[in-house]
Design a protein around this motif. Structure first.
Motif, mmCIF file in Angstrom:
data_model
loop_
_atom_site.group_PDB
_atom_site.id
_atom_site.type_symbol
_atom_site.label_atom_id
_atom_site.label_comp_id
_atom_site.label_asym_id
_atom_site.label_seq_id
_atom_site.Cartn_x
_atom_site.Cartn_y
_atom_site.Cartn_z
ATOM 1 N N UNK A 1 23.764 29.749 17.067
ATOM 2 C CA UNK A 1 24.019 29.610 18.492
ATOM 3 C C UNK A 1 24.423 30.976 19.055
ATOM 4 N N UNK A 2 23.965 31.235 20.255
ATOM 5 C CA UNK A 2 24.274 32.510 20.888
ATOM 6 C C UNK A 2 24.931 32.246 22.239
ATOM 7 N N UNK A 3 25.999 32.974 22.523
ATOM 8 C CA UNK A 3 26.662 32.912 23.819
ATOM 9 C C UNK A 3 26.452 34.225 24.556
ATOM 10 N N UNK A 4 26.131 34.124 25.836
ATOM 11 C CA UNK A 4 26.058 35.301 26.700
ATOM 12 C C UNK A 4 27.152 35.144 27.751
ATOM 13 N N UNK A 5 28.226 35.899 27.591
ATOM 14 C CA UNK A 5 29.335 35.862 28.540
ATOM 15 C C UNK A 5 29.120 36.969 29.571
ATOM 16 N N UNK A 6 29.081 36.601 30.848
ATOM 17 C CA UNK A 6 28.843 37.591 31.909
ATOM 18 C C UNK A 6 29.975 37.568 32.921
ATOM 19 N N UNK A 7 30.523 38.739 33.189
ATOM 20 C CA UNK A 7 31.483 38.859 34.284
ATOM 21 C C UNK A 7 30.701 38.945 35.597
ATOM 22 N N UNK A 8 31.207 38.321 36.632
ATOM 23 C CA UNK A 8 30.541 38.359 37.940
ATOM 24 C C UNK A 8 30.343 39.799 38.423
ATOM 25 N N UNK A 9 29.406 39.963 39.341
ATOM 26 C CA UNK A 9 29.178 41.283 39.946
ATOM 27 C C UNK A 9 30.337 41.692 40.847
ATOM 28 N N UNK A 10 30.324 42.948 41.244
ATOM 29 C CA UNK A 10 31.395 43.498 42.085
ATOM 30 C C UNK A 10 31.449 42.764 43.418
ATOM 31 N N UNK A 11 32.661 42.475 43.883
ATOM 32 C CA UNK A 11 32.873 41.774 45.145
ATOM 33 C C UNK A 11 33.483 42.715 46.179
ATOM 34 N N UNK A 12 33.571 42.235 47.411
ATOM 35 C CA UNK A 12 34.234 43.020 48.464
ATOM 36 C C UNK A 12 35.696 43.256 48.099
ATOM 37 N N UNK A 13 36.367 42.242 47.549
ATOM 38 C CA UNK A 13 37.768 42.422 47.147
ATOM 39 C C UNK A 13 37.891 43.456 46.035
ATOM 40 N N UNK A 14 36.954 43.463 45.078
ATOM 41 C CA UNK A 14 36.969 44.493 44.037
ATOM 42 C C UNK A 14 36.889 45.882 44.660
ATOM 43 N N UNK A 15 36.010 46.026 45.639
ATOM 44 C CA UNK A 15 35.816 47.336 46.267
ATOM 45 C C UNK A 15 37.038 47.762 47.068
ATOM 46 N N UNK A 16 37.801 46.784 47.592
ATOM 47 C CA UNK A 16 39.006 47.106 48.375
ATOM 48 C C UNK A 16 40.265 47.127 47.516
ATOM 49 N N UNK A 17 40.091 46.931 46.186
ATOM 50 C CA UNK A 17 41.220 46.967 45.254
ATOM 51 C C UNK A 17 42.237 45.864 45.549
ATOM 52 N N UNK A 18 41.739 44.670 45.853
ATOM 53 C CA UNK A 18 42.602 43.523 46.130
ATOM 54 C C UNK A 18 42.584 42.563 44.939
ATOM 55 N N UNK A 19 43.728 41.986 44.641
ATOM 56 C CA UNK A 19 43.862 41.058 43.515
ATOM 57 C C UNK A 19 43.101 39.771 43.813
ATOM 58 N N UNK A 20 42.271 39.384 42.871
ATOM 59 C CA UNK A 20 41.348 38.277 43.102
ATOM 60 C C UNK A 20 41.337 37.372 41.874
ATOM 61 N N UNK A 21 42.012 36.243 41.998
ATOM 62 C CA UNK A 21 42.007 35.265 40.927
ATOM 63 C C UNK A 21 41.307 34.018 41.427
ATOM 64 N N UNK A 22 42.101 33.064 41.925
ATOM 65 C CA UNK A 22 41.508 31.856 42.503
ATOM 66 C C UNK A 22 41.040 32.095 43.929
ATOM 67 N N UNK A 23 41.619 33.068 44.625
ATOM 68 C CA UNK A 23 41.064 33.403 45.936
ATOM 69 C C UNK A 23 39.713 34.066 45.687
ATOM 70 N N UNK A 24 38.852 34.079 46.675
ATOM 71 C CA UNK A 24 37.475 34.445 46.410
ATOM 72 C C UNK A 24 36.946 35.423 47.439
ATOM 73 N N UNK A 25 35.951 36.160 47.037
ATOM 74 C CA UNK A 25 35.267 37.104 47.903
ATOM 75 C C UNK A 25 33.824 37.167 47.422
#
Length: 196
Positions: A1-25
Motif C-alpha cells: 500500500x502506498x500513501x501520498x500525503x500532500x500539504x495544501x498549496x499556499x493560501x492568502x493567510x500563508x502569504x500574510x503570515x497569519x496563523x491558520x488552523x481551523x480558520x480558513x483562507x
C-alpha cells in the motif's frame, strides 16, 4: 500500500503570515500554481482513493490534484489542522510570544494550544492515526491513497509513522510525501516538491 500525503498549496493567510488552523483562507494564485505543478508530478500515480481535510484550502488542493484521476475526495474531519483557538488569524510573530510551541517542536512534537482554547498536537496526531488505520482496514494491499491535509498536523503524523528519517523535514506548501506501508510498518519512499 502506498500513501501520498500532500500539504495544501499556499493560501492568502500563508502569504500574510497569519496563523491558520481551523480558520480558513483560499489558495492564492501562487498556491494554485504550486498545486497544479504537484498534480502534474502525481499524474502517473494510480490513485485508488483520496481523503481530505474538509477545510477549504485542503479541499481545493485535492480537487486540483484529482482532476487527472477521475475520483472524488472523501472528507474526513479527523484530518483537520491543529486548532489554534483564540490565536487563529493572528500574526504568527504574536502567536510565538506566549511560547505555546517549543522552539524545537519539529523534533519534540510539543505544541499545546489548549490554554488558548485550542488543541494539543498529540491529540491531533492521534485523530490522524485513527483515520489512517481506518483507511488501511478498508483498502487493498496494492492501493495508492492520497491524503490532503495541513502543515503541522501532517508533519506530526508522518514524523510519527516513519520515526526519524533524516530526509523528512517540515513540508513546504504543496509538497507530497510518499510513504509505503507493508506488514504494519511505514517507510518513506520519496518527497516531491512543487516546482513553479
Amino acid at each position: 500500500m502506498k500513501f501520498i500525503f500532500v500539504r495544501h498549496g499556499k493560501t492568502h493567510f500563508n502569504e500574510m503570515n497569519l496563523t491558520q488552523g481551523w480558520c480558513d483562507s483560499p489558495l492564492s494564485q501562487l498556491g494554485v500554481k504550486q498545486v497544479e505543478n504537484m498534480s502534474l508530478q502525481l499524474k502517473n500515480y494510480c490513485i485508488s482513493k483520496a481523503y481530505t481535510s474538509p477545510l477549504g484550502r485542503a479541499v481545493e488542493t485535492s480537487e486540483i490534484i484529482l482532476q487527472n484521476h477521475n475520483i472524488a475526495p472523501i472528507y474526513d474531519k479527523r484530518l483537520k489542522e491543529v486548532n489554534f483557538g483564540i490565536l487563529e488569524g493572528m500574526n504568527t510573530e504574536l502567536v510565538r510570544k506566549p511560547h505555546v510551541e517549543e522552539p524545537d517542536w519539529v523534533d519534540t512534537l510539543v505544541m499545546d494550544y489548549r490554554p488558548y482554547q485550542g488543541e494539543d498536537l498529540h491529540d491531533v496526531i492521534h485523530k490522524h492515526l485513527e483515520a489512517v488505520n481506518d483507511i488501511i482496514t478498508s483498502s487493498q494491499e496494492d492501493d495508492t491513497i492520497l491524503i490532503v491535509g495541513h502543515g503541522c498536523s501532517l508533519y506530526g503524523l508522518v514524523a510519527t509513522l516513519i520515526s526519524h528519517d533524516p530526509r523528512f523535514t517540515f513540508p513546504d506548501n504543496a509538497t507530497a510525501i510518499i510513504v509505503d506501508y507493508k506488514e504494519g510498518h511505514f517507510f518513506l519512499d520519496t518527497i516531491l516538491k512543487a516546482v513553479y
